[in-house]
Motif scaffolding. Structure first.
Motif, PDB file in Angstrom:
ATOM      1  N   LEU A 246       3.203 -10.874  39.473  1.00 36.33           N
ATOM      2  CA  LEU A 246       3.435 -12.297  39.723  1.00 36.33           C
ATOM      3  C   LEU A 246       3.204 -13.131  38.479  1.00 36.33           C
ATOM      4  O   LEU A 246       3.868 -14.147  38.269  1.00 36.33           O
ATOM      5  N   LYS A 247       2.264 -12.738  37.634  1.00 28.26           N
ATOM      6  CA  LYS A 247       1.992 -13.518  36.436  1.00 28.26           C
ATOM      7  C   LYS A 247       3.234 -13.603  35.552  1.00 28.26           C
ATOM      8  O   LYS A 247       3.414 -14.566  34.821  1.00 28.26           O
ATOM      9  N   LEU A 248       4.106 -12.589  35.645  1.00 26.27           N
ATOM     10  CA  LEU A 248       5.333 -12.605  34.860  1.00 26.27           C
ATOM     11  C   LEU A 248       6.260 -13.721  35.333  1.00 26.27           C
ATOM     12  O   LEU A 248       7.112 -14.187  34.583  1.00 26.27           O
ATOM     13  N   GLN A 249       6.084 -14.164  36.602  1.00 25.16           N
ATOM     14  CA  GLN A 249       6.954 -15.193  37.156  1.00 25.16           C
ATOM     15  C   GLN A 249       6.309 -16.582  37.127  1.00 25.16           C
ATOM     16  O   GLN A 249       6.918 -17.556  37.549  1.00 25.16           O
ATOM     17  N   GLU A 250       5.100 -16.658  36.596  1.00 26.09           N
ATOM     18  CA  GLU A 250       4.404 -17.941  36.594  1.00 26.09           C
ATOM     19  C   GLU A 250       5.171 -18.990  35.804  1.00 26.09           C
ATOM     20  O   GLU A 250       5.255 -20.158  36.209  1.00 26.09           O
ATOM     21  N   ALA A 251       5.764 -18.594  34.680  1.00 28.41           N
ATOM     22  CA  ALA A 251       6.522 -19.555  33.869  1.00 28.41           C
ATOM     23  C   ALA A 251       7.709 -20.095  34.658  1.00 28.41           C
ATOM     24  O   ALA A 251       8.032 -21.290  34.573  1.00 28.41           O
ATOM     25  N   ARG A 252       8.350 -19.233  35.449  1.00 29.12           N
ATOM     26  CA  ARG A 252       9.485 -19.678  36.265  1.00 29.12           C
ATOM     27  C   ARG A 252       9.027 -20.686  37.310  1.00 29.12           C
ATOM     28  O   ARG A 252       9.664 -21.721  37.508  1.00 29.12           O
ATOM     29  N   PHE A 253       7.902 -20.399  37.991  1.00 29.64           N
ATOM     30  CA  PHE A 253       7.398 -21.311  39.012  1.00 29.64           C
ATOM     31  C   PHE A 253       7.058 -22.671  38.398  1.00 29.64           C
ATOM     32  O   PHE A 253       7.364 -23.717  38.953  1.00 29.64           O
ATOM     33  N   ASN A 254       6.402 -22.645  37.229  1.00 27.18           N
ATOM     34  CA  ASN A 254       6.021 -23.895  36.580  1.00 27.18           C
ATOM     35  C   ASN A 254       7.245 -24.681  36.121  1.00 27.18           C
ATOM     36  O   ASN A 254       7.256 -25.919  36.189  1.00 27.18           O
ATOM     37  N   ALA A 255       8.280 -23.974  35.643  1.00 28.56           N
ATOM     38  CA  ALA A 255       9.501 -24.663  35.221  1.00 28.56           C
ATOM     39  C   ALA A 255      10.209 -25.289  36.418  1.00 28.56           C
ATOM     40  O   ALA A 255      10.768 -26.393  36.321  1.00 28.56           O
ATOM     41  N   ALA A 256      10.191 -24.595  37.557  1.00 32.90           N
ATOM     42  CA  ALA A 256      10.790 -25.149  38.769  1.00 32.90           C
ATOM     43  C   ALA A 256      10.047 -26.409  39.199  1.00 32.90           C
ATOM     44  O   ALA A 256      10.662 -27.417  39.568  1.00 32.90           O
ATOM     45  N   LEU A 257       8.723 -26.368  39.149  1.00 35.58           N
ATOM     46  CA  LEU A 257       7.921 -27.534  39.516  1.00 35.58           C
ATOM     47  C   LEU A 257       8.221 -28.704  38.580  1.00 35.58           C
ATOM     48  O   LEU A 257       8.358 -29.853  39.017  1.00 35.58           O
ATOM     49  N   ALA A 258       8.346 -28.418  37.281  1.00 43.54           N
ATOM     50  CA  ALA A 258       8.636 -29.482  36.318  1.00 43.54           C
ATOM     51  C   ALA A 258       9.987 -30.121  36.590  1.00 43.54           C
ATOM     52  O   ALA A 258      10.142 -31.346  36.527  1.00 43.54           O
ATOM     53  N   ALA A 259      10.998 -29.296  36.913  1.00 43.29           N
ATOM     54  CA  ALA A 259      12.333 -29.832  37.198  1.00 43.29           C
ATOM     55  C   ALA A 259      12.331 -30.686  38.455  1.00 43.29           C
ATOM     56  O   ALA A 259      12.942 -31.760  38.504  1.00 43.29           O
TER      57      ALA A 259
END
Length: 219
Positions: free
Chosen positions: A183-196
């Motif tokens: 899951l840590k590998l996908q943390e950047a994706r989750f954070n980018a989605a939240l930012a958008a």
């Protein structure tokens, strides 16, 4: 309507079931495509009727809409997304993981929580890649979301913050999300989605309703 003259990259149409979200979102997507934009129309509703409206079968991959150059349609099917998610999580496991460990992970990924996570994962991928401005063959000028009824959509929109918090507060173990190391590998994706989602220059939410008390209260 500023929505058609200066649209943001992401536009969500949401509201009570049966108020016309699909009709309005499809009309806006077609108008933007007719104006020369590359548009992806996404349904997050498992019971979507976009296929009947646009004359194209729905799948988890973008398909061009006949007669509307520049417009493609995609449906986030929870069951298909869940199977793809399970395969990705298993592929991220160490090569020396035992058969018992893999079996345990498969069992952890068999429930409704995993299906929800998988749908969000596809949703987040659309927001994250586009939100970071990546330009490739899958980039779109606009991504229009025809959402499921209100409760489902509110849950979907709350997940980036909830899961980013989960990842920040846990550093070991596994759950219906899969092994934490993966899951840590996908943390950047989750954070980018939240930012958008949080940036009004990227995202617009359009409330669709009828002039009746209950739909308006829900909106």
């Amino acid at each position: 309507m500023d929505l058609l003259t200066t649209p943001t990259r992401f536009v969500f149409f949401t509201g009570k079931g049966g108020v016309g979200k699909t009709s309005v979102s499809a009309a806006v997507a077609i108008a933007l495509a007719d104006a020369g934009r590359r548009v992806l129309l996404v349904s997050t509703d498992a019971a979507s009727n976009l296929d009947e409206m646009l004359g194209v079968p729905l799948s988890n991959q973008p398909l061009a809409v006949p007669g509307v150059p520049g417009l493609s349609v995609l449906n986030i099917d929870p069951d298909v997304a869940a199977e793809a998610y399970r395969q990705r999580v298993l592929a991220q496991m160490e090569a020396d993981a035992s058969a018992e460990e893999r079996s345990t992970v498969r069992e952890q990924l068999s429930g409704a929580c995993t299906t929800e996570i998988a749908s969000f994962d596809e949703f987040a991928a659309l927001l994250a890649s586009q939100g970071q401005g990546q330009a490739d063959e899958s980039s779109w000028d606009h991504v229009i979301f025809d959402t499921a009824p209100t409760g489902h959509t509110l849950r979907l929109l709350s997940l980036p913050a909830a899961w980013s918090g989960f990842l920040a507060g846990n550093d070991r173990g596994a759950s219906c999300l899969g092994p934490h190391s993966g899951l840590k590998l996908q943390e950047a994706r989750f954070n980018a989605a939240l930012a958008a989602l949080s940036d009004p220059s990227w995202t617009t939410v359009v409330l669709v309703t009828r002039p009746d008390p209950r739909p308006m209260q829900e909106a």
